[in-house]
Write a protein that holds these residues in place. Structure first.
Motif, PDB file in Angstrom:
ATOM      1  N   ARG A 248       0.834  -1.209   0.000  1.00 47.83           N
ATOM      2  CA  ARG A 248       0.000   0.000   0.000  1.00 47.83           C
ATOM      3  C   ARG A 248       0.865   1.255   0.000  1.00 47.83           C
ATOM      4  O   ARG A 248       0.534   2.243  -0.672  1.00 47.83           O
ATOM      5  N   LEU A 249       1.962   1.222   0.730  1.00 44.90           N
ATOM      6  CA  LEU A 249       2.848   2.387   0.798  1.00 44.90           C
ATOM      7  C   LEU A 249       3.837   2.443  -0.366  1.00 44.90           C
ATOM      8  O   LEU A 249       4.456   3.488  -0.599  1.00 44.90           O
ATOM      9  N   GLY A 250       4.002   1.312  -1.056  1.00 50.97           N
ATOM     10  CA  GLY A 250       5.036   1.250  -2.088  1.00 50.97           C
ATOM     11  C   GLY A 250       6.430   1.220  -1.501  1.00 50.97           C
ATOM     12  O   GLY A 250       7.398   1.656  -2.136  1.00 50.97           O
ATOM     13  N   ALA A 251       6.549   0.695  -0.270  1.00 56.42           N
ATOM     14  CA  ALA A 251       7.845   0.654   0.416  1.00 56.42           C
ATOM     15  C   ALA A 251       8.518  -0.691   0.190  1.00 56.42           C
ATOM     16  O   ALA A 251       7.855  -1.727   0.105  1.00 56.42           O
ATOM     17  N   PRO A 252       9.843  -0.718   0.095  1.00 58.03           N
ATOM     18  CA  PRO A 252      10.560  -1.981  -0.142  1.00 58.03           C
ATOM     19  C   PRO A 252      10.712  -2.805   1.122  1.00 58.03           C
ATOM     20  O   PRO A 252      10.617  -2.291   2.245  1.00 58.03           O
ATOM     21  N   LYS A 253      10.951  -4.114   0.949  1.00 62.11           N
ATOM     22  CA  LYS A 253      11.287  -4.993   2.069  1.00 62.11           C
ATOM     23  C   LYS A 253      12.770  -4.831   2.379  1.00 62.11           C
ATOM     24  O   LYS A 253      13.621  -5.212   1.572  1.00 62.11           O
TER      25      LYS A 253
END
Length: 408
Positions: A248-253
Protein backbone atom coordinates in the motif's frame (compact mmCIF):
# COMPACT_ATOMS: atom_id res chain seq x y z
CA UNK A 1 2.68 -19.48 10.06
CA UNK A 2 3.66 -16.18 11.74
CA UNK A 3 2.66 -13.07 9.81
CA UNK A 4 5.83 -11.27 8.63
CA UNK A 5 6.29 -7.76 10.05
CA UNK A 6 8.52 -5.19 8.38
CA UNK A 7 10.04 -1.90 9.52
CA UNK A 8 9.02 0.52 6.78
CA UNK A 9 10.14 3.85 8.24
CA UNK A 10 12.11 5.28 11.14
CA UNK A 11 12.62 8.77 12.52
CA UNK A 12 14.50 10.20 15.47
CA UNK A 13 15.27 13.64 16.80
CA UNK A 14 18.73 14.39 18.09
CA UNK A 15 18.86 13.35 21.75
CA UNK A 16 19.92 16.13 24.13
CA UNK A 17 18.46 19.27 25.66
CA UNK A 18 15.55 20.73 23.69
CA UNK A 19 14.64 23.88 25.55
CA UNK A 20 11.64 25.61 24.03
CA UNK A 21 10.28 22.42 22.44
CA UNK A 22 7.22 20.65 23.78
CA UNK A 23 6.38 16.95 23.78
CA UNK A 24 4.12 17.66 20.79
CA UNK A 25 6.99 19.39 18.96
CA UNK A 26 9.33 16.44 19.51
CA UNK A 27 6.60 13.99 18.52
CA UNK A 28 5.93 15.86 15.27
CA UNK A 29 9.65 15.89 14.44
CA UNK A 30 10.21 12.15 14.86
CA UNK A 31 6.91 11.00 13.36
CA UNK A 32 7.21 13.29 10.34
CA UNK A 33 10.67 11.85 9.63
CA UNK A 34 9.41 8.27 10.01
CA UNK A 35 6.47 8.86 7.66
CA UNK A 36 8.69 10.58 5.14
CA UNK A 37 11.17 7.71 5.36
CA UNK A 38 8.57 5.24 4.06
CA UNK A 39 6.61 7.58 1.82
CA UNK A 40 3.54 7.49 4.06
CA UNK A 41 1.04 10.11 5.11
CA UNK A 42 -0.78 10.44 8.41
CA UNK A 43 -3.95 8.93 6.92
CA UNK A 44 -2.04 5.77 5.95
CA UNK A 45 -1.75 4.76 9.61
CA UNK A 46 -4.17 2.19 10.99
CA UNK A 47 -3.10 2.44 14.65
CA UNK A 48 -0.61 4.25 16.88
CA UNK A 49 1.08 3.33 20.16
CA UNK A 50 2.37 6.36 22.03
CA UNK A 51 5.00 5.91 24.72
CA UNK A 52 6.01 8.34 27.44
CA UNK A 53 7.16 7.41 30.93
CA UNK A 54 7.53 10.83 32.56
CA UNK A 55 5.20 13.36 30.96
CA UNK A 56 2.43 12.69 33.45
CA UNK A 57 4.74 13.16 36.43
CA UNK A 58 6.63 16.16 35.03
CA UNK A 59 3.88 18.05 33.21
CA UNK A 60 0.69 16.66 34.68
CA UNK A 61 -0.48 15.42 31.28
CA UNK A 62 -1.97 12.12 32.33
CA UNK A 63 -4.30 9.72 30.53
CA UNK A 64 -4.35 11.05 26.93
CA UNK A 65 -0.86 12.33 26.02
CA UNK A 66 -0.80 10.44 22.71
CA UNK A 67 -4.15 11.69 21.52
CA UNK A 68 -3.06 15.26 22.21
CA UNK A 69 0.41 15.06 20.66
CA UNK A 70 -0.67 13.11 17.57
CA UNK A 71 -3.85 15.12 16.89
CA UNK A 72 -1.65 18.22 16.87
CA UNK A 73 0.05 16.87 13.74
CA UNK A 74 -3.08 15.65 12.00
CA UNK A 75 -3.17 12.01 13.11
CA UNK A 76 -6.80 11.39 14.00
CA UNK A 77 -9.63 8.86 13.79
CA UNK A 78 -7.38 5.83 14.36
CA UNK A 79 -6.94 4.06 17.72
CA UNK A 80 -4.21 5.65 19.80
CA UNK A 81 -3.00 3.61 22.78
CA UNK A 82 -0.87 5.24 25.47
CA UNK A 83 2.01 3.17 26.83
CA UNK A 84 3.93 3.62 30.07
CA UNK A 85 6.40 0.88 31.04
CA UNK A 86 9.37 2.53 32.74
CA UNK A 87 12.52 2.78 30.61
CA UNK A 88 11.14 0.01 28.36
CA UNK A 89 8.22 2.20 27.32
CA UNK A 90 9.40 2.69 23.74
CA UNK A 91 10.18 -0.99 23.26
CA UNK A 92 6.76 -1.84 24.69
CA UNK A 93 5.05 0.50 22.20
CA UNK A 94 7.02 -1.23 19.45
CA UNK A 95 5.95 -4.69 20.65
CA UNK A 96 2.31 -3.62 20.68
CA UNK A 97 2.56 -2.23 17.15
CA UNK A 98 4.22 -5.45 15.94
CA UNK A 99 1.52 -7.57 17.58
CA UNK A 100 -1.19 -5.39 16.03
CA UNK A 101 0.24 -6.28 12.61
CA UNK A 102 0.71 -9.97 13.45
CA UNK A 103 -2.90 -10.18 14.68
CA UNK A 104 -4.19 -8.78 11.38
CA UNK A 105 -5.77 -5.80 13.14
CA UNK A 106 -3.68 -3.31 11.13
CA UNK A 107 -1.54 -3.18 8.00
CA UNK A 108 0.41 -0.04 8.99
CA UNK A 109 1.09 0.85 12.64
CA UNK A 110 3.12 3.54 14.35
CA UNK A 111 5.19 3.24 17.53
CA UNK A 112 6.36 6.54 19.02
CA UNK A 113 8.35 7.24 22.17
CA UNK A 114 8.99 10.74 23.49
CA UNK A 115 10.31 12.41 26.62
CA UNK A 116 10.99 15.95 27.75
CA UNK A 117 13.05 15.45 30.89
CA UNK A 118 14.72 18.87 31.19
CA UNK A 119 11.87 20.92 32.62
CA UNK A 120 13.92 23.44 34.60
CA UNK A 121 13.55 21.65 37.92
CA UNK A 122 16.24 18.96 38.42
CA UNK A 123 14.77 17.82 41.73
CA UNK A 124 11.39 17.16 40.11
CA UNK A 125 13.06 15.34 37.23
CA UNK A 126 14.97 13.07 39.63
CA UNK A 127 11.78 12.32 41.54
CA UNK A 128 10.40 10.56 38.44
CA UNK A 129 12.72 7.62 39.10
CA UNK A 130 11.21 7.03 42.53
CA UNK A 131 8.11 5.68 40.80
CA UNK A 132 10.12 2.91 39.14
CA UNK A 133 10.40 0.78 42.28
CA UNK A 134 7.88 -0.27 44.93
CA UNK A 135 7.16 3.01 46.72
CA UNK A 136 4.89 1.22 49.20
CA UNK A 137 7.93 -0.54 50.68
CA UNK A 138 11.04 1.63 50.31
CA UNK A 139 12.79 -0.30 53.06
CA UNK A 140 12.69 -3.38 50.82
CA UNK A 141 14.74 -1.52 48.21
CA UNK A 142 17.34 -0.56 50.82
CA UNK A 143 17.55 -4.18 52.03
CA UNK A 144 17.91 -5.47 48.48
CA UNK A 145 20.71 -3.05 47.63
CA UNK A 146 22.54 -3.90 50.83
CA UNK A 147 22.11 -7.61 50.13
CA UNK A 148 23.45 -7.24 46.60
CA UNK A 149 26.18 -4.67 47.00
CA UNK A 150 27.11 -4.63 50.67
CA UNK A 151 27.86 -1.52 52.67
CA UNK A 152 30.08 1.07 51.02
CA UNK A 153 31.68 3.76 53.16
CA UNK A 154 31.67 6.81 50.92
CA UNK A 155 30.81 10.49 51.42
CA UNK A 156 27.70 12.21 50.12
CA UNK A 157 28.26 12.13 46.38
CA UNK A 158 25.64 14.70 45.42
CA UNK A 159 22.31 14.48 43.59
CA UNK A 160 21.72 11.46 41.39
CA UNK A 161 18.97 9.09 40.37
CA UNK A 162 18.30 6.24 42.79
CA UNK A 163 19.01 3.98 39.85
CA UNK A 164 22.69 4.87 39.97
CA UNK A 165 22.72 3.27 43.43
CA UNK A 166 20.78 0.31 42.05
CA UNK A 167 23.22 -0.27 39.20
CA UNK A 168 26.18 0.23 41.54
CA UNK A 169 24.90 -2.43 43.96
CA UNK A 170 24.30 -4.95 41.15
CA UNK A 171 27.73 -4.12 39.74
CA UNK A 172 29.41 -4.78 43.10
CA UNK A 173 27.63 -8.13 43.27
CA UNK A 174 28.93 -8.96 39.78
CA UNK A 175 32.43 -7.90 40.80
CA UNK A 176 32.23 -10.25 43.79
CA UNK A 177 31.03 -13.18 41.68
CA UNK A 178 33.24 -12.77 38.62
CA UNK A 179 36.10 -10.44 39.48
CA UNK A 180 34.83 -7.69 37.18
CA UNK A 181 36.90 -4.52 37.65
CA UNK A 182 36.16 -0.82 37.61
CA UNK A 183 38.61 -0.49 34.70
CA UNK A 184 36.57 -2.95 32.64
CA UNK A 185 33.38 -0.98 33.32
CA UNK A 186 35.23 2.20 32.35
CA UNK A 187 36.27 0.51 29.09
CA UNK A 188 32.59 0.16 28.18
CA UNK A 189 31.98 3.86 28.86
CA UNK A 190 35.05 4.96 26.90
CA UNK A 191 34.06 2.76 23.96
CA UNK A 192 30.53 4.16 23.89
CA UNK A 193 31.69 7.76 24.14
CA UNK A 194 33.95 7.06 21.15
CA UNK A 195 31.03 5.58 19.22
CA UNK A 196 28.82 8.59 20.01
CA UNK A 197 31.39 10.95 18.55
CA UNK A 198 30.35 9.59 15.13
CA UNK A 199 26.61 9.90 15.82
CA UNK A 200 25.13 13.31 14.93
CA UNK A 201 22.02 12.53 17.01
CA UNK A 202 23.91 11.75 20.24
CA UNK A 203 23.68 13.87 23.39
CA UNK A 204 27.41 13.64 24.19
CA UNK A 205 29.89 13.53 21.32
CA UNK A 206 33.24 13.93 23.07
CA UNK A 207 35.59 10.90 22.92
CA UNK A 208 36.95 9.69 26.26
CA UNK A 209 39.71 7.35 27.34
CA UNK A 210 39.47 4.78 30.12
CA UNK A 211 41.63 7.08 32.24
CA UNK A 212 39.27 10.00 31.60
CA UNK A 213 36.31 7.91 32.75
CA UNK A 214 38.04 6.71 35.91
CA UNK A 215 39.21 10.23 36.82
CA UNK A 216 35.73 11.77 36.54
CA UNK A 217 33.44 12.66 39.45
CA UNK A 218 32.47 9.61 41.47
CA UNK A 219 28.94 8.42 41.93
CA UNK A 220 28.11 5.33 43.95
CA UNK A 221 31.10 2.95 43.64
CA UNK A 222 32.17 1.71 41.11
CA UNK A 223 30.38 4.27 38.91
CA UNK A 224 31.63 7.65 37.75
CA UNK A 225 29.60 10.26 35.88
CA UNK A 226 30.68 9.30 32.31
CA UNK A 227 29.55 5.72 33.02
CA UNK A 228 25.96 6.95 33.51
CA UNK A 229 23.21 8.16 31.18
CA UNK A 230 22.44 11.89 31.19
CA UNK A 231 19.03 13.53 31.59
CA UNK A 232 17.88 13.78 27.99
CA UNK A 233 15.01 15.02 25.82
CA UNK A 234 14.08 13.42 22.52
CA UNK A 235 11.72 11.30 20.45
CA UNK A 236 11.93 8.32 18.11
CA UNK A 237 9.29 6.74 15.87
CA UNK A 238 8.99 3.52 13.87
CA UNK A 239 6.40 2.54 11.23
CA UNK A 240 5.81 -1.21 11.00
CA UNK A 241 3.84 -2.93 8.24
CA UNK A 242 2.50 -6.21 7.02
CA UNK A 243 3.35 -7.17 3.46
CA UNK A 244 -0.02 -5.72 2.41
CA UNK A 245 0.93 -2.50 4.20
CA UNK A 246 4.25 -2.34 2.36
CA UNK A 247 2.45 -2.73 -0.94
CA UNK A 248 0.00 0.00 0.00
CA UNK A 249 2.85 2.39 0.80
CA UNK A 250 5.04 1.25 -2.09
CA UNK A 251 7.85 0.65 0.42
CA UNK A 252 10.56 -1.98 -0.14
CA UNK A 253 11.29 -4.99 2.07
CA UNK A 254 14.46 -4.05 3.88
CA UNK A 255 14.27 -4.87 7.60
CA UNK A 256 12.15 -7.68 9.04
CA UNK A 257 11.10 -8.03 12.68
CA UNK A 258 11.95 -11.63 13.57
CA UNK A 259 11.06 -11.36 17.27
CA UNK A 260 9.77 -8.81 19.78
CA UNK A 261 9.24 -10.21 23.28
CA UNK A 262 8.60 -8.59 26.65
CA UNK A 263 8.64 -10.13 30.10
CA UNK A 264 8.97 -9.54 33.81
CA UNK A 265 11.01 -11.18 36.52
CA UNK A 266 10.53 -14.30 38.59
CA UNK A 267 11.06 -15.08 42.26
CA UNK A 268 14.68 -16.25 42.49
CA UNK A 269 17.96 -15.68 44.30
CA UNK A 270 19.03 -12.39 42.72
CA UNK A 271 22.52 -12.63 44.24
CA UNK A 272 23.27 -14.86 41.26
CA UNK A 273 22.40 -14.22 37.62
CA UNK A 274 20.88 -17.63 37.00
CA UNK A 275 17.33 -17.23 35.76
CA UNK A 276 17.78 -13.50 35.07
CA UNK A 277 14.81 -12.30 33.05
CA UNK A 278 16.94 -10.99 30.17
CA UNK A 279 18.50 -14.45 29.79
CA UNK A 280 15.06 -16.09 29.73
CA UNK A 281 13.66 -13.55 27.28
CA UNK A 282 16.68 -13.80 25.01
CA UNK A 283 16.11 -17.55 24.77
CA UNK A 284 12.48 -16.92 23.78
CA UNK A 285 13.47 -14.28 21.24
CA UNK A 286 16.15 -16.46 19.66
CA UNK A 287 13.71 -19.36 19.38
CA UNK A 288 11.04 -17.14 17.84
CA UNK A 289 13.55 -15.64 15.41
CA UNK A 290 15.19 -18.93 14.47
CA UNK A 291 18.68 -17.60 15.23
CA UNK A 292 21.17 -17.80 18.08
CA UNK A 293 23.54 -15.37 19.79
CA UNK A 294 26.38 -16.39 17.46
CA UNK A 295 24.31 -15.09 14.54
CA UNK A 296 24.06 -11.56 15.94
CA UNK A 297 26.17 -9.02 14.04
CA UNK A 298 25.36 -5.85 16.01
CA UNK A 299 23.48 -5.07 19.23
CA UNK A 300 22.05 -2.14 21.13
CA UNK A 301 21.60 -2.89 24.84
CA UNK A 302 20.29 -0.95 27.84
CA UNK A 303 23.32 0.78 29.32
CA UNK A 304 21.77 3.36 31.63
CA UNK A 305 25.16 2.75 33.21
CA UNK A 306 28.18 1.14 31.59
CA UNK A 307 27.76 -1.82 33.92
CA UNK A 308 24.36 -2.45 32.31
CA UNK A 309 26.15 -3.29 29.06
CA UNK A 310 28.57 -5.61 30.88
CA UNK A 311 25.64 -7.53 32.34
CA UNK A 312 23.37 -7.60 29.30
CA UNK A 313 26.01 -8.82 26.87
CA UNK A 314 26.33 -11.82 29.18
CA UNK A 315 22.60 -12.35 29.68
CA UNK A 316 22.01 -12.21 25.90
CA UNK A 317 24.69 -14.83 25.28
CA UNK A 318 26.90 -12.48 23.28
CA UNK A 319 29.78 -13.27 25.68
CA UNK A 320 30.10 -15.97 28.37
CA UNK A 321 29.12 -15.23 32.00
CA UNK A 322 31.73 -13.03 33.65
CA UNK A 323 33.26 -12.00 30.31
CA UNK A 324 31.30 -8.78 29.66
CA UNK A 325 33.99 -6.61 31.23
CA UNK A 326 37.05 -8.41 29.85
CA UNK A 327 35.50 -8.51 26.35
CA UNK A 328 35.02 -4.73 26.43
CA UNK A 329 38.57 -4.17 27.63
CA UNK A 330 39.87 -6.37 24.79
CA UNK A 331 37.89 -4.34 22.24
CA UNK A 332 35.57 -7.19 21.23
CA UNK A 333 32.43 -5.05 21.62
CA UNK A 334 33.78 -1.97 19.86
CA UNK A 335 33.23 -1.08 16.22
CA UNK A 336 35.57 -3.36 14.30
CA UNK A 337 35.45 -5.93 17.09
CA UNK A 338 33.92 -9.39 17.15
CA UNK A 339 30.43 -8.21 18.19
CA UNK A 340 29.91 -4.42 18.13
CA UNK A 341 27.59 -3.28 20.92
CA UNK A 342 25.97 0.15 21.15
CA UNK A 343 27.46 1.67 17.99
CA UNK A 344 25.07 4.59 18.56
CA UNK A 345 26.94 5.48 21.75
CA UNK A 346 24.38 3.77 23.95
CA UNK A 347 22.24 5.44 26.58
CA UNK A 348 25.23 6.76 28.50
CA UNK A 349 26.40 8.84 25.50
CA UNK A 350 23.58 8.96 22.95
CA UNK A 351 21.23 9.84 25.82
CA UNK A 352 18.29 8.33 27.66
CA UNK A 353 14.94 10.09 27.12
CA UNK A 354 13.08 7.36 28.98
CA UNK A 355 10.08 6.76 26.72
CA UNK A 356 12.10 7.12 23.53
CA UNK A 357 15.17 5.03 24.36
CA UNK A 358 13.90 1.63 23.16
CA UNK A 359 12.77 3.08 19.82
CA UNK A 360 16.06 4.93 19.53
CA UNK A 361 17.71 1.50 19.61
CA UNK A 362 15.42 0.29 16.80
CA UNK A 363 16.28 3.42 14.79
CA UNK A 364 20.00 2.71 15.14
CA UNK A 365 19.71 -0.95 14.23
CA UNK A 366 17.53 -0.17 11.22
CA UNK A 367 20.21 2.24 10.03
CA UNK A 368 22.83 -0.47 10.58
CA UNK A 369 20.91 -3.11 8.63
CA UNK A 370 20.18 -0.67 5.81
CA UNK A 371 23.87 0.26 5.66
CA UNK A 372 23.12 3.95 6.28
CA UNK A 373 24.84 4.43 9.65
CA UNK A 374 27.79 6.33 8.17
CA UNK A 375 31.17 6.07 9.93
CA UNK A 376 29.73 3.91 12.71
CA UNK A 377 28.43 1.33 10.23
CA UNK A 378 28.96 -2.36 11.01
CA UNK A 379 29.86 -3.75 7.59
CA UNK A 380 27.73 -6.63 6.39
CA UNK A 381 25.40 -6.62 9.39
CA UNK A 382 22.49 -9.00 8.76
CA UNK A 383 21.08 -9.86 12.23
CA UNK A 384 20.61 -7.15 14.88
CA UNK A 385 19.52 -7.40 18.52
CA UNK A 386 18.04 -4.81 20.90
CA UNK A 387 17.59 -5.20 24.67
CA UNK A 388 15.74 -2.53 26.64
CA UNK A 389 14.87 -2.73 30.33
CA UNK A 390 13.24 -0.60 32.99
CA UNK A 391 12.36 -0.24 36.63
CA UNK A 392 13.64 -2.35 39.52
CA UNK A 393 11.67 -4.97 41.42
CA UNK A 394 12.91 -7.72 43.72
CA UNK A 395 16.53 -7.51 42.66
CA UNK A 396 16.36 -7.06 38.89
CA UNK A 397 14.69 -5.00 36.18
CA UNK A 398 10.91 -4.81 36.47
CA UNK A 399 10.49 -5.25 32.70
CA UNK A 400 12.73 -6.25 29.80
CA UNK A 401 12.27 -6.29 26.02
CA UNK A 402 14.32 -8.20 23.45
CA UNK A 403 13.97 -7.53 19.71
CA UNK A 404 15.64 -9.38 16.83
CA UNK A 405 15.79 -7.82 13.36
CA UNK A 406 17.03 -9.15 10.00
CA UNK A 407 18.16 -7.43 6.83
CA UNK A 408 16.09 -8.59 3.86
Amino acid sequence: MTTPVWIAGVGMTPFGRHSGKSVSDLTRWAVTDALRDCGAAANDLDAAFFGTAAQGALEGQHMIPGQIALRAMGIQRIPVVNVENACATGASAFALAVNQIRAGAAEVALAIGVERMNVGDPERTMSVFDGAYDIADPAALARTLLDLGGEVDEPDLGPRSIFMDVYAAVARNHMRLYGTTQEQIAAVAAKNHDHAAANPRAHYRRPMTVSDVLAARRLSYPLTVPMCAPITDGAAAVVVCSEAGLRRLGAPKRVEVLASVIGTGTDRDTRTFEGHQARLLAARAYEQAGVGPDDVDVAEVHDATAFGEVLQTEMLGLVPPGEGGPAALRGETALGGRIPVNPSGGLESKGHPLGASGLGQIFELTEQLRGTAGPRRVDGARIALAENGGGFHRGEEAVTSVVVLRRA
